[in-house]
Structures are given as structure tokens and as C-alpha cells.
Design a protein around this motif. Sequence first.
Motif, PDB file in Angstrom:
ATOM      1  N   ALA A  29       0.860  -1.051   0.131  1.00  0.00           N
ATOM      2  CA  ALA A  29      -0.104  -0.164   0.050  1.00  0.00           C
ATOM      3  C   ALA A  29       0.932   1.135   0.032  1.00  0.00           C
ATOM      4  CB  ALA A  29      -0.997   0.274   1.284  1.00  0.00           C
ATOM      5  N   LEU A  30       2.087   1.133   0.246  1.00  0.00           N
ATOM      6  CA  LEU A  30       2.788   2.466   0.320  1.00  0.00           C
ATOM      7  C   LEU A  30       3.645   2.339  -1.094  1.00  0.00           C
ATOM      8  CD1 LEU A  30       4.705   1.601   3.879  1.00  0.00           C
ATOM      9  CD2 LEU A  30       2.504   3.015   3.367  1.00  0.00           C
ATOM     10  N   LEU A 252      -6.838   0.118   9.724  1.00  0.00           N
ATOM     11  CA  LEU A 252      -6.740   1.594   9.839  1.00  0.00           C
ATOM     12  C   LEU A 252      -6.226   2.000  11.309  1.00  0.00           C
ATOM     13  CD1 LEU A 252      -6.452   4.377   8.796  1.00  0.00           C
ATOM     14  CD2 LEU A 252      -8.753   4.439   8.902  1.00  0.00           C
ATOM     15  N   ASP A 253      -7.028   1.504  12.413  1.00  0.00           N
ATOM     16  CA  ASP A 253      -6.825   1.679  13.504  1.00  0.00           C
ATOM     17  C   ASP A 253      -5.352   0.894  14.161  1.00  0.00           C
ATOM     18  OD1 ASP A 253      -9.248   2.750  14.092  1.00  0.00           O
ATOM     19  OD2 ASP A 253     -10.152   1.241  14.715  1.00  0.00           O
ATOM     20  N   ASP A 254      -5.153  -0.505  13.498  1.00  0.00           N
ATOM     21  CA  ASP A 254      -3.988  -1.107  14.096  1.00  0.00           C
ATOM     22  C   ASP A 254      -2.650  -0.500  13.544  1.00  0.00           C
ATOM     23  OD1 ASP A 254      -5.403  -2.689  15.700  1.00  0.00           O
ATOM     24  OD2 ASP A 254      -5.597  -4.317  14.296  1.00  0.00           O
ATOM     25  N   HIS A 255      -2.748  -0.111  12.286  1.00  0.00           N
ATOM     26  CA  HIS A 255      -1.377   0.132  11.621  1.00  0.00           C
ATOM     27  C   HIS A 255      -1.291   1.770  10.844  1.00  0.00           C
ATOM     28  CE1 HIS A 255       0.801  -3.421  12.021  1.00  0.00           C
ATOM     29  NE2 HIS A 255      -0.317  -4.110  12.032  1.00  0.00           N
ATOM     30  N   ARG A 256      -2.599   2.361  11.114  1.00  0.00           N
ATOM     31  CA  ARG A 256      -2.562   3.706  10.827  1.00  0.00           C
ATOM     32  C   ARG A 256      -2.476   3.857   9.017  1.00  0.00           C
ATOM     33  NH1 ARG A 256      -0.116   1.592  14.625  1.00  0.00           N
ATOM     34  NH2 ARG A 256       1.753   2.076  13.862  1.00  0.00           N
ATOM     35  N   VAL A 257      -2.670   2.639   8.310  1.00  0.00           N
ATOM     36  CA  VAL A 257      -2.736   2.617   6.824  1.00  0.00           C
ATOM     37  C   VAL A 257      -4.052   2.408   6.456  1.00  0.00           C
ATOM     38  CG1 VAL A 257      -1.780   1.534   4.978  1.00  0.00           C
ATOM     39  CG2 VAL A 257      -0.266   2.244   6.956  1.00  0.00           C
ATOM     40  N   LEU A 258      -4.668   3.434   5.329  1.00  0.00           N
ATOM     41  CA  LEU A 258      -5.865   3.091   4.745  1.00  0.00           C
ATOM     42  C   LEU A 258      -5.852   2.039   3.290  1.00  0.00           C
ATOM     43  CD1 LEU A 258      -8.814   4.204   5.029  1.00  0.00           C
ATOM     44  CD2 LEU A 258      -7.869   5.965   3.238  1.00  0.00           C
ATOM     45  N   THR A 294     -11.383   6.199   0.818  1.00  0.00           N
ATOM     46  CA  THR A 294     -11.343   7.570   1.632  1.00  0.00           C
ATOM     47  C   THR A 294     -12.182   6.970   3.135  1.00  0.00           C
ATOM     48  OG1 THR A 294     -13.717   8.053   1.147  1.00  0.00           O
ATOM     49  CG2 THR A 294     -11.788   9.108  -0.349  1.00  0.00           C
ATOM     50  N   VAL A 295     -11.703   7.967   3.942  1.00  0.00           N
ATOM     51  CA  VAL A 295     -12.144   7.586   5.319  1.00  0.00           C
ATOM     52  C   VAL A 295     -13.915   7.855   5.142  1.00  0.00           C
ATOM     53  CG1 VAL A 295     -12.160   8.961   7.523  1.00  0.00           C
ATOM     54  CG2 VAL A 295     -10.050   8.246   6.590  1.00  0.00           C
ATOM     55  N   GLU A 296     -14.130   8.621   4.599  1.00  0.00           N
ATOM     56  CA  GLU A 296     -15.745   8.765   4.421  1.00  0.00           C
ATOM     57  C   GLU A 296     -16.347   7.406   4.008  1.00  0.00           C
ATOM     58  OE1 GLU A 296     -14.019  12.680   4.582  1.00  0.00           O
ATOM     59  OE2 GLU A 296     -13.714  11.074   3.137  1.00  0.00           O
TER      60      GLU A 296
END
Length: 304
Positions: A29-30, A252-258, A294-296
Motif C-alpha cells: 500500500a506504500l 486503519l486503527d492497528d497500522h494507521r494505513v488506509l 477514503t475515510v468517508e
Amino acid sequence: MPLHIETPLIQSLPLGLAAGRDVWLKMEALQPPGSFKIRGVGAACEHHARAGKRRFVSSSGGNAGMAVAYAGRQLSIPVSVYVPETTTERAKALIRQEGADVIVHGAAWDEANAKALASLDEDSAFIHPFDDPLLWTGHATMIDEAVKAGLAFDAVVLSVGGGGLFAGVAEGLQRNGLGDVPILAVETEGTASLAASIEARQLVALQAVSGIATSLGARQVSQHAFELSQTRPVESVVVSDAEAAQACIRFLDDHRVLVEPACGAALAVAYAHANRLARFKRIVMIVCGGATTTVERLQAWQEF
């Protein structure tokens, strides 16, 4: 210099605790365009550029289209991406942001793909989103990197759409002497074309694809992907849309990646189907990514 970057290989304590096993993440993802696709797409684009092609054409409203657009910008070669009418405005905007032309045609990928092929001339190279040996060889480099890091693992978990990532990982395992390492091939219920083919023991096409994991929405996997499922250790896993969506949120909570649901499908094996991992000691999960999330949209998926 390749167009992809060498991505981190990190141990995940949260997924490991959920699975009750040692879990390592290959963080695709990076990649600059947001997904693993640039490995194979970049290799294919460089190959065609060396052959003198002066335009790249692709047919994808998602990660492959973004990867081709990115590669074209890096190589200073114009790109045309044909997308179906179902492609989101965000995806089209991201492809245009890389400088590519976006042509909308047809109700589904098949129609956009036919239009893309019809546009080719002798100066153009067609970059398939998943069914091309050049792509598989490029995708295989993620396994080269894992092996180079010295990590010993006994399973790989990945998502399957058309089968390009699956084919690339299989090639990478084979060329590193790991051809007997099982691949857990994960799909969502509405996109499970590989699972259908494995059950039928022949290559079949779904009548339709559905659900939120749109990047997995190939009605039929490639012939090569099906053949791999018959000739090497492969375990088919099918998860629900809800499980894929919840995996995205937890990740997203565990690794701060969307990541998008197509990637969440693979992550859901650790979060919701840990029994499928019980016979393994150390698992590599391919965090394939996805740039259109997206977060939305994640918040909307929480309603599933």
C-alpha cells in the motif's frame, strides 16, 4: 532504476494476536501510486519504452490505471486509460492527476477494454491490468524482497481479482525455491471467480460480480491463474463484504494505513478466519493497497 520502491516487511502484533500466529505484512500500500500494481505495470511499461513505443494504453478504472498513468509520467510517455461508466469520480481524478487521458466507455470493464484495444496503433503498447507475463515477473519482486530480508515463512495470504498478484507471488516463490509454500487466495462472496473455477475444476466465468471490493471484480481469472490453482499448493478462502470492510477499519486503527476492501479481504483472514491459518507458523500477508479509498467510504462501510 525500477519504478516501484522496496516496501517494508513488518511484523504485525495486532494481526498476530488476532490470528494466534506470527504475521508479517508486505506493505505494498506504500507504493507511490498506492498499490502493488506498479511493480508489474512499471516493468511492462519500461519494457515497451525500450522497444520504442510512444504511448501506453490501458483499461482500468482502478489501481492498474493509476499505475500506468504514474509510469507514463515517470517515463515521459503519454497514457490513455479507458474506464467503464461505473468508475468513481475519485478514481478518474487520480488518474488524470498523473497526467493521463481518461476515456469513459461502456457499462463494464469488458466494454472499456474492447475500446482500448481498438485504439491501438503501431506506436502504442497495451498494458493489461492483470493478464501478462511481464506483470507477473514484476510482481514477483515482492517475494524476492521478503526472501532477501531473511524471513522464513510457510504461507502467503493475498487477495485475488483477475489473478495478476497471485501469479506474480507464485512466480516469486518458485524462483526462490519456495514452490511448495501454500498461497491462501482470498476473494469476497460477490467476486469469487477463482473459487468458482476451483470448485468446477475448469475455468469458468461468474454471471456477474457484486459487492464493495470492486478491484476484485473480474468475472473470470486468467487461464494462467487457474492453472496455478491446479498445479501448486493453493487454498481458496471466501469472505463477506462485511468482513472485508471491518478488516479495513481495524487495519486503519492497528497500522494507521488506509486500504480498500479488495485488500481488506486478505486481512480478514487473520481478523475473522483465524482457523484457516492454524496449521502455519509464520504467515506473510500482502497488503496490496488501493488508492481510491477514503475515510468517508470507510465510515459508510461500517453500516454493513
